[in-house]
Write a protein that holds these residues in place. Structure first.
Motif, PDB file in Angstrom:
ATOM      1  N   UNK A   1       0.831  -1.185   0.000  1.00  0.00           N
ATOM      2  CA  UNK A   1       0.000   0.000   0.000  1.00  0.00           C
ATOM      3  C   UNK A   1       0.880   1.254   0.000  1.00  0.00           C
ATOM      4  N   UNK A   2       0.527   2.200  -0.835  1.00  0.00           N
ATOM      5  CA  UNK A   2       1.285   3.443  -0.946  1.00  0.00           C
ATOM      6  C   UNK A   2       1.035   4.336   0.267  1.00  0.00           C
ATOM      7  N   UNK A   3       2.059   4.965   0.736  1.00  0.00           N
ATOM      8  CA  UNK A   3       1.963   5.868   1.879  1.00  0.00           C
ATOM      9  C   UNK A   3       1.368   7.188   1.426  1.00  0.00           C
ATOM     10  N   UNK A   4       0.282   7.612   2.093  1.00  0.00           N
ATOM     11  CA  UNK A   4      -0.355   8.882   1.779  1.00  0.00           C
ATOM     12  C   UNK A   4       0.325   9.995   2.571  1.00  0.00           C
ATOM     13  N   UNK A   5       0.655  11.070   1.867  1.00  0.00           N
ATOM     14  CA  UNK A   5       1.328  12.197   2.511  1.00  0.00           C
ATOM     15  C   UNK A   5       0.714  13.515   2.052  1.00  0.00           C
ATOM     16  N   UNK A   6       0.854  14.517   2.890  1.00  0.00           N
ATOM     17  CA  UNK A   6       0.538  15.892   2.513  1.00  0.00           C
ATOM     18  C   UNK A   6       1.871  16.620   2.478  1.00  0.00           C
ATOM     19  N   UNK A   7       2.177  17.221   1.334  1.00  0.00           N
ATOM     20  CA  UNK A   7       3.455  17.909   1.132  1.00  0.00           C
ATOM     21  C   UNK A   7       3.225  19.404   1.294  1.00  0.00           C
ATOM     22  N   UNK A   8       3.748  19.960   2.363  1.00  0.00           N
ATOM     23  CA  UNK A   8       3.637  21.384   2.637  1.00  0.00           C
ATOM     24  C   UNK A   8       4.342  22.180   1.531  1.00  0.00           C
ATOM     25  N   UNK A   9       3.903  23.393   1.328  1.00  0.00           N
ATOM     26  CA  UNK A   9       4.513  24.232   0.289  1.00  0.00           C
ATOM     27  C   UNK A   9       5.995  24.489   0.557  1.00  0.00           C
ATOM     28  N   UNK A  10       6.411  24.473   1.811  1.00  0.00           N
ATOM     29  CA  UNK A  10       7.834  24.680   2.122  1.00  0.00           C
ATOM     30  C   UNK A  10       8.702  23.613   1.465  1.00  0.00           C
ATOM     31  N   UNK A  11       8.170  22.412   1.357  1.00  0.00           N
ATOM     32  CA  UNK A  11       8.906  21.305   0.736  1.00  0.00           C
ATOM     33  C   UNK A  11       8.939  21.486  -0.782  1.00  0.00           C
ATOM     34  N   UNK A  12       7.809  21.856  -1.367  1.00  0.00           N
ATOM     35  CA  UNK A  12       7.767  22.043  -2.822  1.00  0.00           C
ATOM     36  C   UNK A  12       8.682  23.185  -3.242  1.00  0.00           C
ATOM     37  N   UNK A  13       8.665  24.278  -2.495  1.00  0.00           N
ATOM     38  CA  UNK A  13       9.533  25.420  -2.811  1.00  0.00           C
ATOM     39  C   UNK A  13      10.998  25.020  -2.673  1.00  0.00           C
ATOM     40  N   UNK A  14      11.347  24.295  -1.628  1.00  0.00           N
ATOM     41  CA  UNK A  14      12.730  23.819  -1.468  1.00  0.00           C
ATOM     42  C   UNK A  14      13.133  22.921  -2.628  1.00  0.00           C
ATOM     43  N   UNK A  15      12.193  22.133  -3.114  1.00  0.00           N
ATOM     44  CA  UNK A  15      12.471  21.223  -4.228  1.00  0.00           C
ATOM     45  C   UNK A  15      12.746  21.975  -5.522  1.00  0.00           C
ATOM     46  N   UNK A  16      12.043  23.076  -5.755  1.00  0.00           N
ATOM     47  CA  UNK A  16      12.276  23.807  -6.995  1.00  0.00           C
ATOM     48  C   UNK A  16      13.468  24.749  -6.906  1.00  0.00           C
ATOM     49  N   UNK A  17      13.830  25.144  -5.693  1.00  0.00           N
ATOM     50  CA  UNK A  17      14.987  26.028  -5.525  1.00  0.00           C
ATOM     51  C   UNK A  17      16.285  25.230  -5.527  1.00  0.00           C
ATOM     52  N   UNK A  18      16.310  24.125  -4.791  1.00  0.00           N
ATOM     53  CA  UNK A  18      17.537  23.332  -4.681  1.00  0.00           C
ATOM     54  C   UNK A  18      17.670  22.333  -5.821  1.00  0.00           C
ATOM     55  N   UNK A  19      18.884  22.179  -6.308  1.00  0.00           N
ATOM     56  CA  UNK A  19      19.122  21.208  -7.393  1.00  0.00           C
ATOM     57  C   UNK A  19      19.163  19.781  -6.855  1.00  0.00           C
ATOM     58  N   UNK A  20      19.449  19.651  -5.569  1.00  0.00           N
ATOM     59  CA  UNK A  20      19.468  18.344  -4.902  1.00  0.00           C
ATOM     60  C   UNK A  20      18.851  18.528  -3.521  1.00  0.00           C
ATOM     61  N   UNK A  21      18.833  17.475  -2.753  1.00  0.00           N
ATOM     62  CA  UNK A  21      18.353  17.579  -1.379  1.00  0.00           C
ATOM     63  C   UNK A  21      17.114  16.749  -1.130  1.00  0.00           C
TER      64      UNK A  21
END
Length: 140
Positions: A1-21
């Motif tokens: 079963x796939x784990x359900x998550x809520x991804x806060x905007x802080x994570x999405x913004x970090x993902x688009x700003x950082x090339x890795x991480x």
């Protein structure tokens, strides 16, 4: 079963700003269907608002078009959840209450955020909600 998550905007913004991480790795894993991200109206509006801000775009290695494509891809793997009951845990930042409500409405196992301290000291307690950083989820 796939784990359900809520991804806060802080994570999405970090993902688009950082090339890795860990934030970028978490989004990558969502796109590969390793996690099931949940999405609601308020969260989607936050994502759209943030990716349009010039101060965010200036920090990104991605173009505006690439950011919009990434958001569209992320939305394509997200499960839309309607929130019918407002819990209002009265977080320090009122604008974050909708995240707890989304976790509850979608029966998510985790709220993934880079701002864990923003979710402490609530008036309503939800002991079964795990609020963790991206690196914690990836390691588990």
């Amino acid at each position: 079963m796939t784990i359900k998550i809520v991804v806060d905007t802080s994570v999405f913004v970090s993902a688009i700003i950082g090339k890795t991480g860990p934030s970028r790795e978490l989004i990558r894993r969502c796109l590969k269907n390793e996690y099931q991200p949940l999405m609601g109206n308020a969260l989607f509006c936050e994502y759209e608002s943030l990716i349009a801000r010039s101060n965010i775009i200036e920090k990104c290695s991605l173009t505006s078009s690439e950011i919009r494509t990434l958001l569209a891809s992320f939305m394509s793997v997200s499960q839309w959840v309607s929130i019918y009951y407002l819990w209002r845990p009265n977080l320090k930042d009122e604008a974050d209450n909708h995240l707890i409500e989304l976790v509850l409405a979608g029966n998510a196992q985790y709220l993934v955020t880079n701002n864990i301290k923003d979710f402490r000291n609530t008036q309503l307690l939800f002991p079964k909600i795990s609020i963790i950083k991206p690196e914690q989820l990836i390691r588990s």
